[in-house]
Design an enzyme around this catalytic site. Structure first.
Site, mmCIF file in Angstrom:
data_model
loop_
_atom_site.group_PDB
_atom_site.id
_atom_site.type_symbol
_atom_site.label_atom_id
_atom_site.label_comp_id
_atom_site.label_asym_id
_atom_site.label_seq_id
_atom_site.Cartn_x
_atom_site.Cartn_y
_atom_site.Cartn_z
ATOM 1 N N LYS A 205 0.854 -1.355 0.180
ATOM 2 C CA LYS A 205 -0.025 -0.146 -0.131
ATOM 3 C C LYS A 205 0.924 1.348 -0.132
ATOM 4 O O LYS A 205 1.369 1.626 1.052
ATOM 5 C CB LYS A 205 -0.784 0.082 1.191
ATOM 6 C CG LYS A 205 -1.892 1.212 1.232
ATOM 7 C CD LYS A 205 -2.433 1.736 2.435
ATOM 8 C CE LYS A 205 -1.725 2.934 2.837
ATOM 9 N NZ LYS A 205 -1.932 4.122 1.823
ATOM 10 N N GLU B 56 -1.253 7.387 -0.322
ATOM 11 C CA GLU B 56 -2.182 7.764 -1.226
ATOM 12 C C GLU B 56 -1.988 9.064 -1.917
ATOM 13 O O GLU B 56 -2.372 9.443 -3.033
ATOM 14 C CB GLU B 56 -3.517 7.826 -0.606
ATOM 15 C CG GLU B 56 -3.481 8.843 0.511
ATOM 16 C CD GLU B 56 -3.384 8.490 2.008
ATOM 17 O OE1 GLU B 56 -3.834 8.695 2.878
ATOM 18 O OE2 GLU B 56 -2.470 7.341 1.959
ATOM 19 N N GLY C 149 6.611 5.554 8.418
ATOM 20 C CA GLY C 149 5.944 6.619 8.430
ATOM 21 C C GLY C 149 5.936 7.184 9.709
ATOM 22 O O GLY C 149 7.008 7.090 10.370
ATOM 23 N N GLY C 150 4.881 7.804 10.166
ATOM 24 C CA GLY C 150 4.869 8.740 11.313
ATOM 25 C C GLY C 150 4.713 7.864 12.475
ATOM 26 O O GLY C 150 4.120 6.837 12.630
ATOM 27 N N GLY D 271 2.102 4.696 13.109
ATOM 28 C CA GLY D 271 2.971 3.346 13.219
ATOM 29 C C GLY D 271 2.642 2.590 14.476
ATOM 30 O O GLY D 271 2.516 1.614 14.647
ATOM 31 N N GLU E 89 9.319 1.637 10.964
ATOM 32 C CA GLU E 89 10.529 2.688 10.641
ATOM 33 C C GLU E 89 9.821 4.080 10.997
ATOM 34 O O GLU E 89 8.951 4.329 10.222
ATOM 35 C CB GLU E 89 11.241 2.673 9.504
ATOM 36 C CG GLU E 89 12.691 3.153 9.391
ATOM 37 C CD GLU E 89 12.422 4.846 9.139
ATOM 38 O OE1 GLU E 89 12.097 5.843 10.017
ATOM 39 O OE2 GLU E 89 13.031 4.971 7.928
ATOM 40 N N GLU F 160 9.169 15.793 15.237
ATOM 41 C CA GLU F 160 9.607 15.699 13.867
ATOM 42 C C GLU F 160 8.629 16.732 12.947
ATOM 43 O O GLU F 160 7.528 16.324 12.775
ATOM 44 C CB GLU F 160 9.411 14.291 13.343
ATOM 45 C CG GLU F 160 10.039 14.094 11.984
ATOM 46 C CD GLU F 160 10.006 12.810 11.666
ATOM 47 O OE1 GLU F 160 10.934 12.169 10.796
ATOM 48 O OE2 GLU F 160 9.047 11.897 11.886
#
Length: 499
Positions: free
Chosen positions: A182, A185, A235-236, A240, A257, A393
């Site tokens: 996936k 998007e 991702g974030g 996650g 990650e 972040e």
């Protein structure tokens, strides 16, 4: 790409098709905020079909991908690498337009993707078939073998769409797994193109499946699906955490990650000459502003020795103010836009909070005139650990500046983060370099450099930067199960029970 073709971006069991619901999504060029492609908007139903196809392909028995000889799997990965080289210009351009990065960055990404496929092909082809275990008797044959995990759910981010996909797809295939990927998007197009190349290279139907769609439907269903054996997510932190929670009831393997808040520590002795000073400043710019700072390992925290702070930050801000923004395919452009209006608004909010908390704006801090999701490279001086912009972040072109006086203080600042993905130390003292690198609690530490990675070296972080590793031998191991096979060559009664 024709509109009808663009809608068929879901690939299940060897066939391209539209979403079950018929829904579509426009893909927007971040340089002018205009749509330039249309993709299928899949949901849980599409996801279930894709997982079913991957499950059948994995469980089909002899002659399926998991039972394909290692040499043949490696050969296919090498063919994919060759196809990536063949299509480098087209894919680099698509990556540039989709993600907003410069064309040269897009080309380099494609080179790195090809390198990843070749590395995992070579790694798996060179391995011994199993590890013999000394059982202490000639009558016992004991060996540990590695088998594919099964059906893998691969969820990738928007900042490095094809590169991050390759870090998952290449080892998954090398190990003999099937998968459903996936992509984000926002930036799905090059991952769709990669699935086409896998098919061209001869990958059997059902092994590689892709569902384009949002995280709250497609991603969430993949994470919780009982027929998925592993989920790998990049991702974030918030997303996650949700993936891990969704995966927990089925006790599937999970690799995460989740980004970083990465320190770039500069000691005064690294700037002892004009040439050394120029190099350190140049690398600090690269660390913070490549791809507009939308990099999980971005050196967004400059931690500089107090004695050189003013000179260093003044020159850094001066050069940052001259970075040329624009469309990545235009000559002379050095930095593209942020990926979306939502991401730019997030960056603006972080800068506003920093200024409210006392940070000093040295350059940038605003969106330039004109279309697109651009934001000026920003340097914030006078920062400290209590500031939100230092702790969290940002994922944008924002560099914060902190200072230190001693080596211990530098290490303490660099480690004062919930994350632990990457960091760097700049010094002319070899002993100090080794000491500081050894004390930093980050998964990758650069000495007198920033950003390079090697496919043969593990990538991942400490703390809230995630669990598991990508790349290197450990990256392949994520997609395997270990099995101990113990064979008694001379069986005889044990006589444990008298009767």
């Amino acid at each position: 790409m024709a509109r009808q073709q663009a809608q068929r971006t879901i690939h299940v069991d060897g066939a391209w098709r539209e979403a079950v619901s018929g829904a579509t999504r426009e893909i927007v060029d971040p340089t002018d905020a205009r749509p330039f492609a249309v993709v299928a908007e899949g949901d849980e139903k599409d996801t279930d079909l894709a997982v079913e196809a991957a499950r059948r392909a994995f469980d089909g028995g002899r002659g399926t991908w998991p039972t394909t000889p290692v040499a043949e799997r490696a050969a296919l990965l090498r063919r994919v690498a060759d196809l990536l080289v063949r299509d480098r210009e087209e894919l680099g351009l698509l990556e540039s337009r989709d993600a907003g990065k410069t064309l040269e960055e897009g080309r380099v990404d494609i080179d790195c993707v090809a390198d990843a496929f070749r590395y995992f092909a070579d790694l798996v082809a060179a391995e011994a078939p199993g590890r013999v275990v000394d059982a202490g008797s000639p009558d016992i044959h004991s060996v540990v073998v590695h088998e594919p995990v099964g059906v893998c759910a691969l969820i990738t981010p928007w900042n490095y769409p094809l590169l991050q996909a390759s870090w998952k797809i290449a080892p998954a295939l090398a190990a003999g797994n099937t998968f459903v990927v996936k992509p984000s998007e926002i930036t799905p197009l090059t991952t769709v193109a990669l699935i086409e190349l896998l098919t061209e290279a001869g990958l059997p139907a059902g092994v590689a499946n892709i569902v384009t769609g949002p995280g709250h439907t497609v991603g969430a269903r993949l994470a919780e699906h009982p027929d998925v054996d592993l989920v790998s997510f990049t991702g974030g932190l918030i997303s996650g955490t949700k993936v891990a929670q969704a995966a927990a009831p089925t006790v599937k393997k999970v690799a995460l990650e989740l980004g970083g808040k990465n320190p770039n520590v500069v000691f005064a002795d690294a700037c002892a000459t004009d040439e050394a000073f120029d190099t350190a400043v140049d690398q600090a710019l690269n660390a913070a502003f490549i791809h507009s700072g939308q990099v999980c390992s971005a050196g967004s925290r400059l931690i500089v020795e107090e004695s050189i702070r003013e000179r260093f930050v003044t020159e850094l801000a001066h050069r940052a103010s001259k970075i040329r923004l624009g469309r990545g395919t235009d000559d002379g452009v050095e930095c593209g836009p942020l990926v979306s209006e939502q991401q730019r608004a997030k960056v603006e909010a972080y800068v506003a909070s920093a200024l409210a908390e006392g940070a000093v704006l040295r350059t940038g801090g605003k969106r330039p005139d004109g279309p697109g999701y651009f934001y000026e490279p920003t340097v914030l001086d006078g920062c400290h650990r209590e500031m939100k912009v230092v702790r969290e972040e940002v994922f944008g072109p924002v560099l914060t500046v902190e200072t230190f006086r001693t080596e211990d203080e530098a290490v303490a600042l660099a480690n004062d983060t919930e994350y632990g993905l990457a960091g760097a130390v700049w010094t002319a003292d070899a002993g100090r370099a080794r000491r500081v690198a050894g004390r930093l609690r980050h998964g990758t530490v650069w000495i007198n450099d920033f950003h390079p990675y090697l496919p043969q070296a593990e990538w991942g972080g400490f703390g809230k930067s995630g669990v598991g590793r990508e790349l290197g031998p450990a990256g392949l191991a994520e997609y395997r199960e270990s099995k101990h096979i113990y064979q008694n060559l001379a069986p005889k009664p044990v006589r444990w029970f008298a009767g």
